[in-house]
Design a protein around this motif. Sequence first.
Motif, PDB file in Angstrom:
ATOM      1  N   CYS A   1      -5.879   2.359   0.294  1.00  0.00           N
ATOM      2  CA  CYS A   1      -4.897   2.332   1.385  1.00  0.00           C
ATOM      3  C   CYS A   1      -5.388   1.468   2.549  1.00  0.00           C
ATOM      4  O   CYS A   1      -6.574   1.461   2.879  1.00  0.00           O
ATOM      5  N   SER A   2      -4.463   0.765   3.170  1.00  0.00           N
ATOM      6  CA  SER A   2      -4.778  -0.017   4.368  1.00  0.00           C
ATOM      7  C   SER A   2      -4.844   0.917   5.574  1.00  0.00           C
ATOM      8  O   SER A   2      -4.458   2.091   5.499  1.00  0.00           O
TER       9      SER A   2
ATOM     10  N   LEU B   1      -8.675   8.154   1.263  1.00  0.00           N
ATOM     11  CA  LEU B   1      -7.592   7.172   1.264  1.00  0.00           C
ATOM     12  C   LEU B   1      -8.137   5.753   1.125  1.00  0.00           C
ATOM     13  O   LEU B   1      -7.480   4.884   0.531  1.00  0.00           O
TER      14      LEU B   1
ATOM     15  N   VAL C   1      -1.417   2.368   6.396  1.00  0.00           N
ATOM     16  CA  VAL C   1      -0.990   3.446   5.490  1.00  0.00           C
ATOM     17  C   VAL C   1      -1.747   4.733   5.796  1.00  0.00           C
ATOM     18  O   VAL C   1      -1.174   5.825   5.802  1.00  0.00           O
TER      19      VAL C   1
ATOM     20  N   GLU D   1      -0.298   6.326   8.821  1.00  0.00           N
ATOM     21  CA  GLU D   1       0.996   6.950   8.534  1.00  0.00           C
ATOM     22  C   GLU D   1       0.824   8.279   7.805  1.00  0.00           C
ATOM     23  O   GLU D   1       1.485   9.272   8.124  1.00  0.00           O
ATOM     24  N   ARG D   2      -0.073   8.323   6.847  1.00  0.00           N
ATOM     25  CA  ARG D   2      -0.255   9.545   6.051  1.00  0.00           C
ATOM     26  C   ARG D   2      -0.923  10.665   6.845  1.00  0.00           C
ATOM     27  O   ARG D   2      -0.633  11.844   6.626  1.00  0.00           O
TER      28      ARG D   2
ATOM     29  N   ARG E   1      -1.637  -5.781  -1.534  1.00  0.00           N
ATOM     30  CA  ARG E   1      -1.008  -6.067  -0.252  1.00  0.00           C
ATOM     31  C   ARG E   1      -1.592  -7.351   0.329  1.00  0.00           C
ATOM     32  O   ARG E   1      -2.745  -7.703   0.072  1.00  0.00           O
TER      33      ARG E   1
END
Length: 239
Positions: free
Chosen positions: A193-194, A188, A197, A200-201, A113
């Motif tokens: 993961c950023s 995560l 993210v 969101e999760r 990303r």
Amino acid sequence: MNKIRIALIEDHDLTRVGIRTALLQKEEIEVVGEAANATEGLNMLKKVQPDIAIVDIGLPDKDGIELTKELKSTSNGADLPTKVLILTLRDNKEAVLAAFAAGADSYCMKDIRFDNLLEAVRVTYNGNAWIDPAIARIVLQQAQQQSPKPVTTITEAKNSFINSETEDNLETIDSYTLTERELEVLQLIVEGCSNAVIAERLYITVGTVKTHVRNILNKLCADDRTQAAVRALRSGLVG
């Protein structure tokens, strides 16, 4: 403020243009040179002497690992040698270990990303190694096999294939020091993961994620997310 001077060595025009366009969105970054093969790249690097060279492994005339080896051999003794950030699709063990053995400073995947690429650039510029957590696992395992001392950070792993911490320090990292939510966030982080993210999760705000990340770094005595991920893997906090 001094800008981070970057050179790109990538044979795929669209990829190179895309990386350049993305990097130039940040005022702190200056792209000072580009090349489409290793020969042109080495000549360009010697002339412009950037802070960081982003190098593709799969160059047409000579792979990026060989380029890195030649660059590092010619910069011995330099006060501020160019740091190398490998950007590639290859995440196999042989490619990763060969890149670091050649002197690469950081290793990123091409599907990284944009915000993670910026983080990789900043971390590399500051003299530390940035490695995707999946790749970090490879380097850490190899370093543990070769070094009699416990290896707890990516920089140590890269240098030993080295200021390692003692087993007593590792024993202080235990799951009870982290809350259940912090362990979820840490898992995560290990998966790469950023903050967005993770938010969101876990159905929480980005601000809350940042607070959890800060607490995790403090509890693990880690300087950054990559170091926290490696320490978590090393101590068995996450799988």
